[in-house]
Motif scaffolding. Structure first.
Motif, PDB file in Angstrom:
ATOM      1  N   ALA A   1       5.073  30.605 -87.343  1.00 35.22           N
ATOM      2  CA  ALA A   1       4.161  31.522 -88.032  1.00 35.22           C
ATOM      3  C   ALA A   1       4.452  31.551 -89.538  1.00 35.22           C
ATOM      4  CB  ALA A   1       4.283  32.921 -87.452  1.00 35.22           C
ATOM      5  N   PHE A   2       5.714  31.436 -89.908  1.00 36.71           N
ATOM      6  CA  PHE A   2       6.081  31.453 -91.324  1.00 36.71           C
ATOM      7  C   PHE A   2       5.579  30.193 -92.034  1.00 36.71           C
ATOM      8  CE2 PHE A   2       9.312  30.867 -94.782  1.00 36.71           C
ATOM      9  CZ  PHE A   2       8.865  31.912 -95.579  1.00 36.71           C
ATOM     10  N   VAL A   3       5.602  29.057 -91.330  1.00 35.19           N
ATOM     11  CA  VAL A   3       5.045  27.821 -91.899  1.00 35.19           C
ATOM     12  C   VAL A   3       3.552  28.007 -92.177  1.00 35.19           C
ATOM     13  CG1 VAL A   3       4.531  25.396 -91.438  1.00 35.19           C
ATOM     14  CG2 VAL A   3       6.761  26.328 -90.822  1.00 35.19           C
ATOM     15  N   ALA A   4       2.848  28.625 -91.223  1.00 36.09           N
ATOM     16  CA  ALA A   4       1.423  28.884 -91.416  1.00 36.09           C
ATOM     17  C   ALA A   4       1.201  29.903 -92.537  1.00 36.09           C
ATOM     18  CB  ALA A   4       0.806  29.392 -90.114  1.00 36.09           C
ATOM     19  N   TRP A   5       2.083  30.882 -92.627  1.00 37.05           N
ATOM     20  CA  TRP A   5       1.999  31.912 -93.669  1.00 37.05           C
ATOM     21  C   TRP A   5       2.080  31.295 -95.060  1.00 37.05           C
ATOM     22  CZ3 TRP A   5       1.407  37.102 -94.693  1.00 37.05           C
ATOM     23  CH2 TRP A   5       1.986  37.599 -95.856  1.00 37.05           C
ATOM     24  N   LYS A   6       2.977  30.351 -95.267  1.00 37.44           N
ATOM     25  CA  LYS A   6       3.178  29.744 -96.585  1.00 37.44           C
ATOM     26  C   LYS A   6       1.976  28.921 -97.023  1.00 37.44           C
ATOM     27  CE  LYS A   6       7.141  27.746 -95.664  1.00 37.44           C
ATOM     28  NZ  LYS A   6       8.407  26.998 -95.877  1.00 37.44           N
ATOM     29  N   LYS A   7       1.122  28.521 -96.061  1.00 35.65           N
ATOM     30  CA  LYS A   7      -0.062  27.763 -96.404  1.00 35.65           C
ATOM     31  C   LYS A   7      -1.228  28.655 -96.822  1.00 35.65           C
ATOM     32  CE  LYS A   7       1.081  23.902 -93.323  1.00 35.65           C
ATOM     33  NZ  LYS A   7       0.635  23.102 -92.144  1.00 35.65           N
ATOM     34  N   LEU A   8      -1.083  29.969 -96.599  1.00 37.96           N
ATOM     35  CA  LEU A   8      -2.136  30.902 -96.969  1.00 37.96           C
ATOM     36  C   LEU A   8      -2.131  31.140 -98.471  1.00 37.96           C
ATOM     37  CD1 LEU A   8      -1.812  33.625 -94.163  1.00 37.96           C
ATOM     38  CD2 LEU A   8      -3.363  31.667 -94.213  1.00 37.96           C
ATOM     39  N   SER A   9      -3.311  31.423 -98.998  1.00 36.59           N
ATOM     40  CA  SER A   9      -3.397  31.797-100.410  1.00 36.59           C
ATOM     41  C   SER A   9      -2.898  33.226-100.578  1.00 36.59           C
ATOM     42  CB  SER A   9      -4.847  31.685-100.877  1.00 36.59           C
ATOM     43  OG  SER A   9      -5.652  32.664-100.218  1.00 36.59           O
ATOM     44  N   PRO A  10      -2.508  33.601-101.787  1.00 35.38           N
ATOM     45  CA  PRO A  10      -2.051  34.989-102.009  1.00 35.38           C
ATOM     46  C   PRO A  10      -3.073  36.021-101.539  1.00 35.38           C
ATOM     47  CG  PRO A  10      -1.531  33.625-103.910  1.00 35.38           C
ATOM     48  CD  PRO A  10      -2.368  32.772-103.008  1.00 35.38           C
ATOM     49  N   GLN A  11      -4.367  35.702-101.689  1.00 34.87           N
ATOM     50  CA  GLN A  11      -5.395  36.642-101.254  1.00 34.87           C
ATOM     51  C   GLN A  11      -5.441  36.740 -99.738  1.00 34.87           C
ATOM     52  OE1 GLN A  11      -7.029  38.660-103.177  1.00 34.87           O
ATOM     53  NE2 GLN A  11      -8.228  39.583-101.529  1.00 34.87           N
ATOM     54  N   GLU A  12      -5.259  35.588 -99.047  1.00 33.67           N
ATOM     55  CA  GLU A  12      -5.300  35.568 -97.590  1.00 33.67           C
ATOM     56  C   GLU A  12      -4.110  36.284 -96.986  1.00 33.67           C
ATOM     57  OE1 GLU A  12      -7.652  31.414 -96.568  1.00 33.67           O
ATOM     58  OE2 GLU A  12      -5.522  31.325 -97.132  1.00 33.67           O
ATOM     59  N   ARG A  13      -3.008  36.380 -97.724  1.00 34.30           N
ATOM     60  CA  ARG A  13      -1.826  37.074 -97.212  1.00 34.30           C
ATOM     61  C   ARG A  13      -1.968  38.587 -97.272  1.00 34.30           C
ATOM     62  NH1 ARG A  13       3.085  33.553-100.037  1.00 34.30           N
ATOM     63  NH2 ARG A  13       2.525  31.528 -99.098  1.00 34.30           N
ATOM     64  N   LYS A  14      -2.988  39.058 -97.969  1.00 35.90           N
ATOM     65  CA  LYS A  14      -3.200  40.498 -98.078  1.00 35.90           C
ATOM     66  C   LYS A  14      -4.180  40.945 -97.001  1.00 35.90           C
ATOM     67  CE  LYS A  14      -2.463  40.629-103.079  1.00 35.90           C
ATOM     68  NZ  LYS A  14      -3.061  40.988-104.408  1.00 35.90           N
ATOM     69  N   LEU A  15      -3.957  42.147 -96.486  1.00 42.31           N
ATOM     70  CA  LEU A  15      -4.873  42.697 -95.496  1.00 42.31           C
ATOM     71  C   LEU A  15      -6.155  43.122 -96.194  1.00 42.31           C
ATOM     72  CD1 LEU A  15      -2.402  44.862 -93.387  1.00 42.31           C
ATOM     73  CD2 LEU A  15      -3.216  42.564 -92.916  1.00 42.31           C
ATOM     74  N   GLN A  16      -7.270  42.705 -95.637  1.00 41.26           N
ATOM     75  CA  GLN A  16      -8.551  43.016 -96.243  1.00 41.26           C
ATOM     76  C   GLN A  16      -8.967  44.444 -95.920  1.00 41.26           C
ATOM     77  OE1 GLN A  16      -9.967  40.741 -98.296  1.00 41.26           O
ATOM     78  NE2 GLN A  16      -8.103  39.529 -97.844  1.00 41.26           N
ATOM     79  N   ASP A  17      -9.455  45.154 -96.928  1.00 40.01           N
ATOM     80  CA  ASP A  17      -9.938  46.522 -96.708  1.00 40.01           C
ATOM     81  C   ASP A  17     -11.245  46.477 -95.918  1.00 40.01           C
ATOM     82  OD1 ASP A  17      -7.836  47.574 -98.133  1.00 40.01           O
ATOM     83  OD2 ASP A  17      -8.915  47.449-100.046  1.00 40.01           O
ATOM     84  N   LEU A  18     -11.442  47.506 -95.113  1.00 39.42           N
ATOM     85  CA  LEU A  18     -12.697  47.613 -94.376  1.00 39.42           C
ATOM     86  C   LEU A  18     -13.844  47.883 -95.355  1.00 39.42           C
ATOM     87  CD1 LEU A  18     -11.558  49.794 -91.366  1.00 39.42           C
ATOM     88  CD2 LEU A  18     -12.035  47.353 -91.347  1.00 39.42           C
ATOM     89  N   PRO A  19     -15.022  47.322 -95.116  1.00 37.53           N
ATOM     90  CA  PRO A  19     -16.159  47.571 -96.022  1.00 37.53           C
ATOM     91  C   PRO A  19     -16.566  49.033 -95.987  1.00 37.53           C
ATOM     92  CG  PRO A  19     -16.878  46.473 -94.005  1.00 37.53           C
ATOM     93  CD  PRO A  19     -15.387  46.460 -93.986  1.00 37.53           C
ATOM     94  N   LYS A  20     -16.957  49.529 -97.155  1.00 40.71           N
ATOM     95  CA  LYS A  20     -17.372  50.926 -97.236  1.00 40.71           C
ATOM     96  C   LYS A  20     -18.763  51.078 -96.641  1.00 40.71           C
ATOM     97  CE  LYS A  20     -14.643  51.993-101.345  1.00 40.71           C
ATOM     98  NZ  LYS A  20     -14.669  52.496-102.744  1.00 40.71           N
TER      99      LYS A  20
END
Length: 233
Positions: free
Chosen positions: A210-229
């Motif tokens: 999972a950490f190998v896959a994590w390092k391939k993510l972009s900084p934005q993808e590593r952040k949890l996305q907020d729910l749409p308002k």
């Protein structure tokens, strides 16, 4: 893929009326796995089973009985004799002999009829009797028991995941901390299906992948996305 260790349950089958009379040749069927065995000359059986399985006991001249396994402890099963024609009787009281014990295995759990309570005045004993009390609604009882077994199994796997997929275990392997550690644990928490499908589940190997896959993510993808308002109506 790890392999499940073979699990079995054992017990002895006796005549319900003659408590010390063991019954050889009783067919013991696991209704979940379809495995079948029979009792030996001493009435003892051993069959592969898991918690939540249904075992069926049947023999010529006896009522068929069904047992839901809440554990794999050794059991003593009592089968009632099957009679085709009975005169009308009225049972006014039931008294169990406290001196009756299973001399062959005194530590075995004893299972007798569960459906007699509140129905001692019935005229004819023609219903199928046994541990599940079929006259009280076997199908509904079985569905409820399976539902409870499924919930119990899910809780068991959730507890296992909580004990192994921990911040300390992840930090020791990946050096992640703070917000990144929190996001990693939410995104890559193992599913129950994954843990159940590989026994024993290799958490260290899983975290490393999972950490190998994590390092391939972009900084934005590593952040949890907020729910749409939600828009105002």
């Amino acid at each position: 893929m790890g392999a499940f260790a073979q699990t079995v349950t054992t017990g002895t089958v006796f005549d319900f009326t003659k408590k010390t009379l063991s019954i050889p040749g009783v067919s013991v069927r696991n209704l979940n796995s379809k495995k079948v065995t029979s009792t030996n000359k001493d009435g003892k059986y051993t069959i592969a089973a898991n918690i939540g399985d249904l075992l069926e006991f049947s023999a010529v001249g006896y009522h068929t009985d069904t047992l839901y396994l809440t554990n794999l402890l050794n059991r003593t099963i009592y089968l009632p004799v099957k009679t085709n024609n009975l005169n009308d009787v009225e049972v006014s009281a039931v008294r169990m002999n406290s001196q009756i014990t299973d001399a062959k295995d005194p530590l075995a759990e004893k299972y007798t009829l569960l459906s007699t309570g509140g129905n001692l005045n019935r005229k004819r004993m023609t219903d199928k009797v046994g541990g599940l009390g079929l006259n009280l609604g076997y199908g509904k009882y079985k569905r409820q028991q399976r539902k409870e077994a499924d919930l119990k199994e899910k809780e068991m796997y959730q507890q296992e995941i909580d004990e192994n997929f921990t911040p300390k275990a992840i930090t020791d392997l990946t050096k992640l901390e703070g917000e990144e550690l929190k996001n990693f644990m939410i995104i890559y928490r193992p599913s129950i299906e994954a843990v159940k499908g590989e026994r024993p589940f290799r958490y260290t190997f899983y975290i490393s992948r999972a950490f190998v896959a994590w390092k391939k993510l972009s900084p934005q993808e590593r952040k949890l996305q907020d729910l749409p308002k939600l828009k105002a109506n």
